[in-house]
Design an enzyme around this catalytic site. Structure first.
Site, PDB file in Angstrom:
ATOM      1  N   ALA A 107       0.799  -1.244   0.000  1.00  0.00           N
ATOM      2  CA  ALA A 107       0.000   0.000   0.000  1.00  0.00           C
ATOM      3  C   ALA A 107       0.829   1.290   0.000  1.00  0.00           C
ATOM      4  CB  ALA A 107      -0.998   0.032   1.150  1.00  0.00           C
ATOM      5  N   ALA A 108       2.154   1.207  -0.230  1.00  0.00           N
ATOM      6  CA  ALA A 108       2.946   2.445  -0.335  1.00  0.00           C
ATOM      7  C   ALA A 108       2.420   3.285  -1.500  1.00  0.00           C
ATOM      8  CB  ALA A 108       4.426   2.122  -0.546  1.00  0.00           C
ATOM      9  N   GLY A 109       2.198   2.623  -2.631  1.00  0.00           N
ATOM     10  CA  GLY A 109       1.684   3.336  -3.808  1.00  0.00           C
ATOM     11  C   GLY A 109       0.300   3.917  -3.554  1.00  0.00           C
ATOM     12  N   ASP A 110      -0.544   3.178  -2.835  1.00  0.00           N
ATOM     13  CA  ASP A 110      -1.898   3.677  -2.535  1.00  0.00           C
ATOM     14  C   ASP A 110      -1.822   4.900  -1.622  1.00  0.00           C
ATOM     15  OD1 ASP A 110      -3.048   1.665  -4.038  1.00  0.00           O
ATOM     16  OD2 ASP A 110      -3.304   0.306  -2.333  1.00  0.00           O
TER      17      ASP A 110
HETATM   18  P1  ADP Z   1       3.828   0.675  -5.435  1.00  0.00           P
HETATM   19  O1  ADP Z   1       3.454   0.338  -4.022  1.00  0.00           O
HETATM   20  O2  ADP Z   1       2.654   1.116  -6.283  1.00  0.00           O
HETATM   21  O3  ADP Z   1       4.705  -0.323  -6.114  1.00  0.00           O
HETATM   22  P2  ADP Z   1       6.211   2.289  -4.891  1.00  0.00           P
HETATM   23  O4  ADP Z   1       6.806   1.090  -4.247  1.00  0.00           O
HETATM   24  O5  ADP Z   1       6.933   2.878  -6.047  1.00  0.00           O
HETATM   25  O6  ADP Z   1       4.687   2.054  -5.332  1.00  0.00           O
HETATM   26  O7  ADP Z   1       6.054   3.398  -3.719  1.00  0.00           O
HETATM   27  C1  ADP Z   1       5.372   4.620  -3.892  1.00  0.00           C
HETATM   28  C2  ADP Z   1       6.117   5.722  -3.206  1.00  0.00           C
HETATM   29  O8  ADP Z   1       6.202   5.437  -1.782  1.00  0.00           O
HETATM   30  C3  ADP Z   1       7.573   5.901  -3.653  1.00  0.00           C
HETATM   31  O9  ADP Z   1       7.669   6.778  -4.776  1.00  0.00           O
HETATM   32  C4  ADP Z   1       8.236   6.479  -2.403  1.00  0.00           C
HETATM   33  O10 ADP Z   1       8.006   7.884  -2.330  1.00  0.00           O
HETATM   34  C5  ADP Z   1       7.457   5.792  -1.277  1.00  0.00           C
HETATM   35  N1  ADP Z   1       8.188   4.565  -0.833  1.00  0.00           N
HETATM   36  C6  ADP Z   1       7.977   3.289  -1.240  1.00  0.00           C
HETATM   37  N2  ADP Z   1       8.865   2.432  -0.663  1.00  0.00           N
HETATM   38  C7  ADP Z   1       9.652   3.184   0.134  1.00  0.00           C
HETATM   39  C8  ADP Z   1      10.768   2.917   1.007  1.00  0.00           C
HETATM   40  N3  ADP Z   1      11.257   1.673   1.165  1.00  0.00           N
HETATM   41  N4  ADP Z   1      11.325   3.964   1.693  1.00  0.00           N
HETATM   42  C9  ADP Z   1      10.860   5.229   1.534  1.00  0.00           C
HETATM   43  N5  ADP Z   1       9.821   5.551   0.734  1.00  0.00           N
HETATM   44  C10 ADP Z   1       9.219   4.551   0.023  1.00  0.00           C
END
Ligand code: ADP
Length: 306
Positions: free
Chosen positions: A248-251
């Site tokens: 859910a980082a992307g969400d």
């Molecule tokens: P998804 O979950 O859709 O694959 P990402 O992994 O690219 O999306 O994460 C979306 C955003 O969340 C990234 O551009 C970044 O800003 C943040 N993010 C994701 N993973 C990390 C991490 N390990 N440390 C810091 N920020 C993160």
């Protein structure tokens, strides 16, 4: 001031097992949990916690799990007046997780596949206040989403698509998108260019601009994100955190970005806010439980320069 969120509403049924069952075998699970999820619901909760006024458009079923989703939306102050209901089950994911952390998932689209462009009527558009932002993902029928984007553009909305899960988009759809937010894998599916770092992300972003998207923001996990527009490109670093679960980082990122834009901030201001939300989501397990509040985002923003 408002975000119109169109997307999936799911329930995740999760059981931990020692090892996955072989065909024909019955095994005992360690436990069982029910979590609200789906990219639409996750992004709606992310946008609401980030301080947005969120109106949800989606479809639920007639089952008891649909009521769990309704009560979460109620507690997050998400306007669900335009969430319709059909006979049958809501979107459901059956998830097994084994002792090594591997998972096996069956997703049933359920009520989500009944989303119709006609359900986004002028009444829905009129209910959204100034600075009107539309945010959607691809867990709903793509042809219907295409028509919703067309209507929203005519109504003067700024349209954002998170193309997840990755799928090919028609030229007509692409031309209705003001801001596309793919992760690196989705950018590759859409362009055929393997995105492995900043140079290939720039190349993929330029190709998406040529296809007709207004602007492209490619998220690169811990490597931050890259904004590509007709004026050039800009890399935004990520915030330093100790990740435990990147679900859910992307969400979190997409929801917080939509909220920040709906609150009148420019993309240049909204992107660090969204990056802080994405980073915070990696510091807790689960999807909706990990989505940060505006206070948590502001704290990280003020403590670190992204
Ligand atoms: P998804 O979950 O859709 O694959 P990402 O992994 O690219 O999306 O994460 C979306 C955003 O969340 C990234 O551009 C970044 O800003 C943040 N993010 C994701 N993973 C990390 C991490 N390990 N440390 C810091 N920020 C993160």
């Amino acid at each position: 001031m408002s975000v119109l969120l169109v997307g999936s509403l799911n329930i995740d049924l999760v059981s931990r097992v020692e090892t996955m069952a072989k065909p024909g075998e019955t095994i005992m699970g360690h436990d069982f949990h029910t979590f609200p999820g789906g990219k639409g619901l996750n992004q709606a909760v992310a946008a609401a916690r980030a301080g947005g006024e969120v109106t949800m458009v989606g479809v639920l079923g007639s089952d008891s799990n649909s009521q769990i989703i309704r009560s979460l939306m109620r507690s997050e102050n998400i306007n669900q007046s335009f969430v319709s209901e059909v006979e049958g089950v809501c979107g459901t994911a059956i998830i097994e997780v084994d002792a090594s952390g591997q998972n096996r998932i069956i997703v049933i689209a359920g009520a989500n596949k009944e989303l119709k462009a006609t359900s986004v009527s002028s009444e829905v558009f009129d209910s959204i206040a100034e600075k009107r932002i539309l945010l959607a993902q691809l867990e709903s029928p793509i042809e219907e989403l295409e028509q919703i984007f067309e209507k929203a553009k005519k109504e003067g909305f700024f349209t954002i698509l998170n193309p997840a899960p990755a799928a090919k988009l028609s030229k007509r759809f692409v031309e209705q998108i003001d801001l596309l937010i793919p992760n690196q894998f989705e950018a590759e599916t859409l362009t055929g260019i393997p995105v492995t770092g900043e140079p290939s992300a720039i190349e993929a972003g330029k190709k998406l601009l040529e296809l007709g998207v207004g602007a492209v923001l490619i998220t690169l996990g811990e490597n931050g994100c890259l904004l590509v527009t007709s004026q050039g490109n800009h890399h935004y670093p990520s915030f330093k955190v100790s990740p435990v679960d990147t679900t859910a980082a992307g969400d979190a990122f997409c929801g917080a970005l939509a909220t920040s834009l709906s609150n009148g901030f420019s993309l240049e201001k909204a992107i660090p806010f969204a990056s802080a939300a994405g980073a915070l989501a990696t510091t807790k397990t689960g999807a909706t439980p990990s989505l940060p509040t505006v206070e948590e985002i502001s704290l990280l923003l003020s403590s670190q320069k992204g």
